[in-house]
Design an enzyme around this catalytic site. Sequence first.
Site, PDB file in Angstrom:
ATOM      1  N   GLN A 179     -21.338 -36.513   6.424  1.00 24.28           N
ATOM      2  CA  GLN A 179     -20.587 -36.000   7.566  1.00 24.28           C
ATOM      3  C   GLN A 179     -21.290 -36.273   8.892  1.00 24.28           C
ATOM      4  O   GLN A 179     -20.709 -36.087   9.955  1.00 24.28           O
ATOM      5  CB  GLN A 179     -20.361 -34.489   7.411  1.00 24.28           C
ATOM      6  CG  GLN A 179     -21.639 -33.672   7.510  1.00 24.28           C
ATOM      7  CD  GLN A 179     -21.395 -32.170   7.344  1.00 24.28           C
ATOM      8  OE1 GLN A 179     -21.161 -31.697   6.249  1.00 24.28           O
ATOM      9  NE2 GLN A 179     -21.456 -31.441   8.438  1.00 24.28           N
ATOM     10  N   CYS A 235     -17.753 -29.821   7.423  1.00 28.72           N
ATOM     11  CA  CYS A 235     -18.123 -29.523   6.036  1.00 28.72           C
ATOM     12  C   CYS A 235     -16.946 -28.923   5.280  1.00 28.72           C
ATOM     13  O   CYS A 235     -16.725 -29.216   4.107  1.00 28.72           O
ATOM     14  CB  CYS A 235     -19.303 -28.560   6.007  1.00 28.72           C
ATOM     15  SG  CYS A 235     -19.024 -27.045   6.920  1.00 28.72           S
TER      16      CYS A 235
END
Length: 361
Positions: free
Chosen positions: A163, A169
């Site tokens: 990410q 997330c």
Amino acid sequence: MDWRSFFYGCGFILILFLYVPIRVNKKHASHHNFSVYMERYNKSYSNDTVYHHRYKNFMDASRAVDKLNKMRQHNSSAIYGLSKFSDMSKDEFKDQYLQDDLPQRISGHKLNTFKGDSSEEVDVVRRRVNRRRHKRGTVTTAKSIPLKVDWRESGVVTKINNQKSCGACWAFSTIQNMESMYAIKYQKLLKLSVQQAIDCARYSNQGCDGGDDCTFLEWLHDYKVKVYSEEVYPLHLKTEVCKIANDSFYVQVDAFDCDSFIDQEEYILQAIATIGPVAVAVNAISWQYYLGGVIQFNCGGDFDLLNHSVQLVGYDLTAEIPHYIARNSWGEDFGDKGYLYLAMGDNLCGLANEVSAMTVL
Ligand SMILES: *[C@@H]1O[C@H](CO)[C@@H](O)[C@H](O)[C@H]1NC(C)=O
Ligand SMILES: *[C@@H]1O[C@H](CO)[C@@H](O)[C@H](O)[C@H]1NC(C)=O
Ligand SMILES: *[C@@H]1O[C@H](CO)[C@@H](O)[C@H](O)[C@H]1NC(C)=O
Ligand SMILES: *[C@@H]1O[C@H](CO)[C@@H](O)[C@H](O)[C@H]1NC(C)=O
Ligand SMILES: *[C@@H]1O[C@H](CO)[C@@H](O)[C@H](O)[C@H]1NC(C)=O
Ligand SMILES: CC(=O)N[C@H]1CO[C@H](CO)[C@@H](O)[C@@H]1O
């Protein structure tokens, strides 16, 4: 001057002479260590100011690592060390990789929600949920589930994501679950679009600025959102305008379940064993220096500390330290090839605060 003060005076001066070279050598050694670190992690800094700033963080990290490693009890206990994050300060790490308003986002909705329509698939999830509700605390499910589950071995887990500094997330962990649930149902493993979630998801979700697994699931469910493949809607890791893809392939949520299972982790095991991987909110602050092994300490479980979200793809009750297998989204060079292991039973890192499972149509 009596002999005693003479002795102490000399001793003091002697120590001074010894101390200075020791310090210089130590300093030299630690700069040397930093240059080894820089080479290993391919780091370069634009000027001296930046270098010294990074060097200070590196030294702080080295001390933090020593402290964390003092708690090791078994050879399978977590081991901490220098990682790609070791030249970042704790605050920088938090800003870039963690999401500090997660508790507020979670407080915005009710846990223990179940949503689904009345297909057969949903009934299965609902029956499981109801069974948990009614026999709360009285069932020992561990007997009826396997001692070891690893969904990676069934080929239903895609490659580790990264990410980077996009705080999504919540999108990674939930979309990863969706990929796994689709693969479990249709024996076909596909990468689904995280970018679509980043761009389009509403409720409390704001792309790379943060979000929450459960409100994301709620949104997917309420709007019967068609989640496209990553191929059609590729990852850019920044929040962009929501696009409508023109593709006949998509995946939709059928039912989902969001629960708090503090002191009831057997239900997390049960969900992993009988439904599939689950997503959990966690406190990931100490993961900055994690290299491998099972985390048992230094990872508080309070609701207010939650700032990250990961996917649990299995567990192992037979291990020396029984643990969950957690899949992170910080690249393959984090932890154990992108994975980490969290001890069971203690709401470690807060993993039992918000657990979500889903099924797909
Ligand atoms: C440098 O690294 C070595 C081994 O990696 C370690 O033993 C030593 O304590 C380090 N020195 C300093 C000053 O950090
Ligand atoms: C190292 O970093 C440089 C500059 O950031 C980059 O061009 C290069 O590809 C990197 N090499 C490796 C092996 O990661
Ligand atoms: C050093 O580099 C940083 C980042 O590129 C920059 O912000 C800073 O102004 C530079 N400082 C000096 C003294 O050149
Ligand atoms: C840990 O210790 C056990 C026995 O005490 C040994 O069998 C095992 O190989 C060790 N594992 C590692 C990773 O050192
Ligand atoms: C969507 O794709 C189909 C087939 O590829 C095509 O016939 C159709 O015109 C497209 N629709 C839009 C709105 O682009
Ligand atoms: C352990 C830790 O530092 N966790 C942080 C996660 O985010 C919350 C919310 O802002 C912070 O209060 C915590 O300090």
